[in-house]
Design an enzyme around this catalytic site. Structure first.
Site, short mmCIF file in Angstrom:
data_model
loop_
_atom_site.label_atom_id
_atom_site.label_comp_id
_atom_site.label_asym_id
_atom_site.label_seq_id
_atom_site.Cartn_x
_atom_site.Cartn_y
_atom_site.Cartn_z
N VAL A 179 9.72 16.09 -0.97
CA VAL A 179 9.65 17.55 -0.99
C VAL A 179 8.63 18.08 -1.99
O VAL A 179 8.09 19.18 -1.81
CB VAL A 179 11.03 18.19 -1.28
CG1 VAL A 179 11.99 17.90 -0.16
CG2 VAL A 179 11.58 17.75 -2.62
N GLY A 214 0.79 -1.22 0.00
CA GLY A 214 0.00 0.00 0.00
C GLY A 214 0.82 1.27 0.00
O GLY A 214 0.24 2.37 -0.06
N ASN A 223 15.29 9.49 -4.05
CA ASN A 223 13.93 9.97 -3.81
C ASN A 223 13.06 9.81 -5.05
O ASN A 223 13.55 9.84 -6.18
CB ASN A 223 13.98 11.45 -3.43
CG ASN A 223 14.79 11.69 -2.18
OD1 ASN A 223 14.29 11.58 -1.07
ND2 ASN A 223 16.08 11.99 -2.35
N LYS A 228 20.04 6.36 1.01
CA LYS A 228 20.38 6.76 2.38
C LYS A 228 21.13 5.66 3.12
O LYS A 228 21.64 5.89 4.23
CB LYS A 228 19.12 7.18 3.13
CG LYS A 228 18.52 8.47 2.60
CD LYS A 228 17.23 8.84 3.29
CE LYS A 228 16.71 10.19 2.78
NZ LYS A 228 16.44 10.20 1.35
N SER A 232 5.04 9.86 -0.58
CA SER A 232 4.65 10.36 0.74
C SER A 232 5.86 10.93 1.47
O SER A 232 6.87 10.26 1.63
CB SER A 232 4.04 9.22 1.55
OG SER A 232 3.90 9.57 2.89
N GLU A 241 19.60 14.15 8.62
CA GLU A 241 19.67 14.52 7.21
C GLU A 241 21.08 14.92 6.81
O GLU A 241 21.82 15.54 7.59
CB GLU A 241 18.70 15.66 6.91
CG GLU A 241 17.26 15.25 6.90
CD GLU A 241 16.35 16.36 6.42
OE1 GLU A 241 15.38 16.06 5.71
OE2 GLU A 241 16.59 17.52 6.76
N ASP A 244 0.33 -5.68 3.71
CA ASP A 244 0.58 -4.37 4.30
C ASP A 244 0.09 -4.38 5.75
O ASP A 244 -0.86 -5.10 6.09
CB ASP A 244 -0.14 -3.26 3.52
CG ASP A 244 0.55 -1.91 3.69
OD1 ASP A 244 1.27 -1.50 2.78
OD2 ASP A 244 0.39 -1.29 4.76
N LYS A 252 18.44 0.62 6.75
CA LYS A 252 18.38 0.07 5.40
C LYS A 252 19.70 -0.62 5.04
O LYS A 252 19.71 -1.63 4.35
CB LYS A 252 18.05 1.16 4.39
CG LYS A 252 16.65 1.73 4.53
CD LYS A 252 15.56 0.69 4.34
CE LYS A 252 15.39 0.28 2.89
NZ LYS A 252 14.26 -0.67 2.72
N ILE A 286 5.96 3.20 -3.37
CA ILE A 286 6.63 2.31 -4.31
C ILE A 286 5.91 0.98 -4.41
O ILE A 286 5.73 0.43 -5.50
CB ILE A 286 8.10 2.11 -3.91
CG1 ILE A 286 8.89 3.42 -4.10
CG2 ILE A 286 8.74 1.00 -4.74
CD1 ILE A 286 8.95 3.88 -5.55
#
Length: 474
Positions: A295, A128, A287, A249, A292, A389, A151, A261, A131
């Site tokens: 940016v 859901g 990205n 990331k 969701s 970040e 999900d 990850k 991706i």
């Protein structure tokens, strides 16, 4: 488009069709929103002669299936890109992906790999999500025998199941919706066995950097341990292919999300190095536009409210792809895998987030308000990087990247742990999670993910000695 069409005397707009059941029965400017299943009755009752497909992200196979279905109903069909320009006012349309990406968007077809999924039973975890749901839409068009959607969110599972059903019927695919967590090992084993799963696409993950940073134990458990649970269950069940959807990331991570990850990648690399029937692979990318928390929708909402648009840092850059591009290449890379590959998607040049914000403001018909233009419409306000970040993301660490059969998919080689080291790391992380200790879980990740450098410590040698077990000279 409907407003423009209604201004023409030779066209009468009768209805909107949408797969979203929450919209059915609603009206927009006096035009009712109907379910696609009612189309045959609408055609007969309202004497409909033409249907316009306003679905630009739909792939060629999906478009072909819909066109065949509509042709059987005896109506003329126009695709948005071929409809007469005079009928559509594009002045207020959002910027095209080419503009935001700084490169042409990729072709919409799946040139390689469809046979790896055709007539197979496929499980998609996180079905859901952004991706996961796009993987579902695209893989249905490959013609699997069965598609199992897993999900944790009931609402997300309901949405993607409802959205997919008409397409699944067109391509003759059996849909199965399963509610549950990737952390539930008995449940995962049961799903794989009961549905004879042959391919697993593991997209389930918590991905928002600040949220995982504030919820370390839960984020690490889901992303790291959850991946190990699904991958080990797949190996035990003799699944033919397992594909981990990863993130840029994970490269020299500065956040717990990225570290989780990378931990997940290490767990999959460990299984790939062992003897077994399952082909394990990892696909890493950056990205995606419109996902969701990304940016683009954030900026869109801020612009719609009149600003300000919040920017973490003027120097910040990110790699971007469209959602369909990313899903298409994940499927292609998974099909190319021969076992143990870590694939990186070629996402073009990184995009400066500050310039992206300016493009979106101008594209919405506004001007930027700054010191040089105090009378501008929308202000850009720099708020600083959030915890975890980084200014710039990377896609790979090591040199020696290899080309594959697809020009946008690159194979890279990166170090991984021994079987004993990985077993110890999983045991320690599981114990820390079960004890409810955030600090203990973070310590395990620091020991395991050797490139992990929490934001704020990258240039602090003393701090690196505390958190980095392979710090030079130690």
């Amino acid at each position: 488009m409907a407003t423009e069409l209604r201004a023409r005397r030779d066209i009468s707009v009768v209805a909107f069709l949408d797969d979203n059941p929450e919209l059915h029965g609603a009206t927009l400017n006096g035009i009712q929103v109907c379910a696609p299943t009612r189309l045959d009755r609408l055609i007969a009752a309202r004497r409909i002669e033409r249907v316009i497909l306003a679905m630009p992200a739909l792939s060629e196979p999906g478009r072909g299936g819909l066109l065949r279905r509509l042709a059987e109903l005896g109506v003329e069909v126009d695709y948005l890109s071929t409809f007469p320009e005079a009928a559509i006012d594009r002045s207020d349309q959002p910027l095209a992906p080419d503009t935001l990406l700084g490169r042409p968007a990729m072709d919409g077809s799946l040139p390689l790999g469809g046979d790896a999924y055709r007539a197979r039973s496929v499980l998609i975890t996180g079905a859901g999500g952004t991706i996961g749901s796009e993987l579902c839409r695209q893989i249905v068009q490959c013609g699997p025998a069965k598609l199992v959607l897993l999900d944790l969110s009931e609402a997300a599972l309901y949405r993607i199941t409802t959205d997919l059903r008409p397409l699944a019927e067109t391509f003759g695919v059996e849909l199965v919706s399963v509610l549950g967590s990737v952390m539930d090992a008995p449940h995962m084993a049961s799903i794989l066995s009961r549905h004879g799963v042959e391919v697993v696409l593991h997209a389930a993950a918590y991905k928002h950097v600040p949220i995982v940073e504030e919820n370390a134990r839960v984020g690490l458990a889901n992303n790291a341990l959850g991946t190990a649970v699904v991958a080990r269950a797949a190996r035990a069940a003799g699944v033919a292919r397992f594909v981990l959807v990863s993130s840029d990331k994970a490269v020299r991570p500065g956040s717990l999300m990225g570290a989780s990850k990378r931990f997940a990648e290490l767990a999959v690399q460990d299984l790939a190095a062992r003897e077994g029937a399952t082909l394990f692979s990892i696909v890493r990318f950056g990205n995606v536009l419109g996902s969701s928390g990304s940016v683009v929708p954030l900026f869109q909402g801020q612009i719609a409210r009149g600003g300000p648009v919040t920017l973490t840092d003027e120097r910040a850059t990110r790699y971007f792809m469209t959602i369909p591009e990313a899903a298409r290449l994940v499927l292609t890379a998974g099909a190319l895998a021969e076992g143990g590959e870590l694939f990186v998607l070629d996402m073009g040049a990184p995009v400066r987030i500050g310039e992206l914000a300016r493009q979106m403001i101008r594209g919405a018909g506004y001007s930027v308000r700054d010191a040089a233009h105090p009378d501008g419409d929308i202000e850009i306000r720099v708020i600083g990087l959030r915890p975890g970040e980084k200014l710039h993301e990377e896609l790979m660490v090591r040199t020696g990247a290899q080309l594959t059969a697809h020009p946008k998919i690159i194979r890279v080689h990166e170090d991984h742990l021994s079987e004993l080291e990985m077993a110890a790391a999983l045991r320690d992380l599981r114990n820390a999670v079960e004890c409810g200790a955030d600090t203990a879980a973070i310590d395990v990740v620091r020991r395991t993910v050797r490139d992990y450098a929490p934001q704020g410590h990258q240039n602090d040698a003393t701090a690196l000695r505390l958190v980095h077990p392979c710090y030079p000279g130690e």
